[in-house]
Design a protein around this motif. Structure first.
Motif, PDB file in Angstrom:
ATOM      1  N   SER A 255     -13.437   6.347   0.080  1.00 42.96           N
ATOM      2  CA  SER A 255     -13.128   5.184  -0.959  1.00 42.96           C
ATOM      3  C   SER A 255     -11.740   4.966  -0.540  1.00 42.96           C
ATOM      4  CB  SER A 255     -13.008   6.042  -2.254  1.00 42.96           C
ATOM      5  OG  SER A 255     -14.347   6.428  -2.660  1.00 42.96           O
ATOM      6  N   PHE A 256     -11.334   3.497  -0.810  1.00 42.93           N
ATOM      7  CA  PHE A 256     -10.187   3.026  -0.579  1.00 42.93           C
ATOM      8  C   PHE A 256      -9.902   2.039  -1.678  1.00 42.93           C
ATOM      9  CE2 PHE A 256     -13.278   0.614   1.800  1.00 42.93           C
ATOM     10  CZ  PHE A 256     -12.849  -0.769   1.550  1.00 42.93           C
ATOM     11  N   GLU A 257      -8.585   1.998  -1.807  1.00 44.04           N
ATOM     12  CA  GLU A 257      -8.205   1.079  -2.781  1.00 44.04           C
ATOM     13  C   GLU A 257      -8.133  -0.559  -2.364  1.00 44.04           C
ATOM     14  OE1 GLU A 257      -6.797   1.546  -6.026  1.00 44.04           O
ATOM     15  OE2 GLU A 257      -6.961   3.715  -5.460  1.00 44.04           O
ATOM     16  N   LEU A 258      -8.506  -1.506  -3.268  1.00 44.98           N
ATOM     17  CA  LEU A 258      -8.831  -2.908  -2.813  1.00 44.98           C
ATOM     18  C   LEU A 258      -7.683  -3.484  -2.427  1.00 44.98           C
ATOM     19  CD1 LEU A 258     -11.337  -3.951  -5.633  1.00 44.98           C
ATOM     20  CD2 LEU A 258     -11.880  -3.325  -3.247  1.00 44.98           C
ATOM     21  N   PRO A 259      -7.689  -4.418  -1.210  1.00 40.95           N
ATOM     22  CA  PRO A 259      -6.326  -4.980  -0.904  1.00 40.95           C
ATOM     23  C   PRO A 259      -5.686  -6.259  -1.821  1.00 40.95           C
ATOM     24  CG  PRO A 259      -8.240  -5.595   0.386  1.00 40.95           C
ATOM     25  CD  PRO A 259      -8.919  -4.514  -0.566  1.00 40.95           C
ATOM     26  N   PHE A 260      -6.226  -6.171  -2.774  1.00 34.43           N
ATOM     27  CA  PHE A 260      -5.989  -7.384  -3.861  1.00 34.43           C
ATOM     28  C   PHE A 260      -5.949  -6.760  -5.487  1.00 34.43           C
ATOM     29  CE2 PHE A 260     -10.452  -7.674  -2.464  1.00 34.43           C
ATOM     30  CZ  PHE A 260     -11.055  -7.659  -3.590  1.00 34.43           C
ATOM     31  N   PRO A 261      -5.181  -7.434  -6.298  1.00 36.39           N
ATOM     32  CA  PRO A 261      -5.292  -7.151  -7.622  1.00 36.39           C
ATOM     33  C   PRO A 261      -6.526  -7.309  -8.205  1.00 36.39           C
ATOM     34  CG  PRO A 261      -3.853  -8.980  -7.306  1.00 36.39           C
ATOM     35  CD  PRO A 261      -4.390  -8.636  -5.998  1.00 36.39           C
ATOM     36  N   LEU A 262      -7.246  -6.468  -9.142  1.00 39.55           N
ATOM     37  CA  LEU A 262      -8.399  -6.925  -9.844  1.00 39.55           C
ATOM     38  C   LEU A 262      -8.379  -6.207 -11.232  1.00 39.55           C
ATOM     39  CD1 LEU A 262     -10.932  -8.540  -9.468  1.00 39.55           C
ATOM     40  CD2 LEU A 262     -12.099  -6.323  -8.889  1.00 39.55           C
ATOM     41  N   PRO A 263      -8.422  -6.805 -12.197  1.00 40.19           N
ATOM     42  CA  PRO A 263      -8.237  -6.101 -13.515  1.00 40.19           C
ATOM     43  C   PRO A 263      -9.178  -5.048 -13.926  1.00 40.19           C
ATOM     44  CG  PRO A 263      -8.402  -8.750 -13.697  1.00 40.19           C
ATOM     45  CD  PRO A 263      -8.507  -8.284 -12.466  1.00 40.19           C
ATOM     46  N   GLY A 264      -8.877  -4.105 -14.601  1.00 43.79           N
ATOM     47  CA  GLY A 264      -9.560  -2.817 -14.767  1.00 43.79           C
ATOM     48  C   GLY A 264     -10.397  -3.302 -16.211  1.00 43.79           C
ATOM     49  N   PHE A 265     -10.964  -2.027 -16.607  1.00 40.54           N
ATOM     50  CA  PHE A 265     -11.891  -2.270 -17.975  1.00 40.54           C
ATOM     51  C   PHE A 265     -11.835  -0.870 -18.598  1.00 40.54           C
ATOM     52  CE2 PHE A 265     -14.560  -1.583 -14.258  1.00 40.54           C
ATOM     53  CZ  PHE A 265     -15.287  -0.823 -14.553  1.00 40.54           C
ATOM     54  N   THR A 266     -12.658  -0.767 -19.801  1.00 42.95           N
ATOM     55  CA  THR A 266     -12.740   0.450 -20.245  1.00 42.95           C
ATOM     56  C   THR A 266     -14.124   0.724 -20.878  1.00 42.95           C
ATOM     57  OG1 THR A 266     -10.402   0.199 -21.573  1.00 42.95           O
ATOM     58  CG2 THR A 266     -12.030   1.648 -22.475  1.00 42.95           C
TER      59      THR A 266
END
Length: 301
Positions: A255-266
């Motif tokens: 697994s790796f972090e995405l190279p761009f911001p993306l809103p999370g969710f609950t």
């Protein structure tokens, strides 16, 4: 002095969205419920429910009152309910949890362990959540479900947040690009699996990637995270999935972090208000919260 019984009537009307449904729920005749609605309109100075085609829809004022009224009624019922104890060792009952395959695999074993230790006579049935239709919760076919609250969630449902989640990229173990170490290069160079399911906006992922100068080359389309990860495990494709939601599905994968911001969710658990005071159901909700906490705590160690 205001008639507090009107709160119970209003709660039923707002939850059912119909005079007939509220009358059945409270054991009243439709005419009696119609008179109660007229009294509520007089007291609140608002029509509350208005005709829309063959049904009724709540006014903005009614929508504003819905949650507050539900909490007041639940609190009053709790105060007036006789003290009771739930004998878990003798409880024989079947509960149905509607959730995704990923949620069941990630959190189901811990939930079953807790239930088995405390109430060995309880059976837990897992059923796949394919849409946001609240009918199974309303009619009792489903006791509890998990999901993300959005515009498609029925407003009368009760909800409690279980955990916050974020998006990550996942590839198979030994993937040639995994040695690069640069998430941007991995994400840009590989072909992708796109997940298409209700409530998941793949265009938001594409848009965020595009803003970072990355155009996803979609090679496969899957109907859910379980299928996407199964394909990624056996190919060189990249799957973009929720990190916590898929803990059990992506074991032994990279697994790796995405190279761009993306809103999370609950991710929340949802249930119908008629089950709010049920002792067995309340215990089940506590078990689910404890199971999620235990799994996520273990993952951080």
């Amino acid at each position: 002095m205001p008639d507090l019984n009107l709160l119970i009537t209003l709660d039923a009307l707002l939850a059912e969205g119909s005079v007939a449904g509220a009358a059945r729920r409270l054991g009243l005749s439709p005419s009696a419920m119609s008179r109660a609605l007229a009294r509520l309109r007089e007291v609140t100075g608002d029509p509350l429910l208005v005709r829309a085609g063959r049904g009724l829809v709540a006014t903005p004022r009614a929508m504003e009152l819905r949650e507050r009224v539900g909490e007041l009624v639940d609190g009053a019922q709790e105060v007036l309910r006789p003290a009771a104890r739930l004998d878990l060792s003798r409880l024989t009952r079947r509960f149905t949890l509607r959730c995704s395959e990923g949620f069941a695999e990630s959190f189901g074993p811990a939930l079953l362990e807790i239930i088995g230790a405390e109430a060995p006579g309880v059976t837990l049935a897992f059923t796949l959540k394919e849409d946001k239709d609240s009918a199974p919760l309303r009619d009792g076919t489903v006791d509890l479900e998990t999901g993300v609250i959005d515009a498609g969630t029925a407003p009368e449902l009760r909800a409690f947040p279980l955990f916050d989640d974020r998006w990550i990229g996942v590839v198979r173990a030994g993937h040639p690009l995994a040695q690069v170490g640069d998430p941007t290069k991995i994400y840009a160079a590989a072909a992708h699996i796109q997940v298409e399911r209700r409530g998941l906006h793949s265009d938001e992922i594409d848009g965020a990637a595009s803003e970072a100068g990355i155009v996803r080359r979609v090679r496969a389309v899957a109907g859910g995270f379980a299928t996407a990860l199964a394909l990624a495990r056996a190919t060189d494709l990249v799957a973009t999935v929720p990190a916590r939601h898929t803990l059990g599905l992506r074991r032994d994968m990279t697994s790796f972090e995405l190279p761009f911001p993306l809103p999370g969710f609950t991710v929340s658990m949802l249930w119908h208000p008629r089950m709010n005071g049920d002792l067995g159901h309340r215990w089940l909700r506590q078990c689910l919260r404890r199971a999620c906490d235990a799994v996520l705590r273990s993952a951080q160690e």
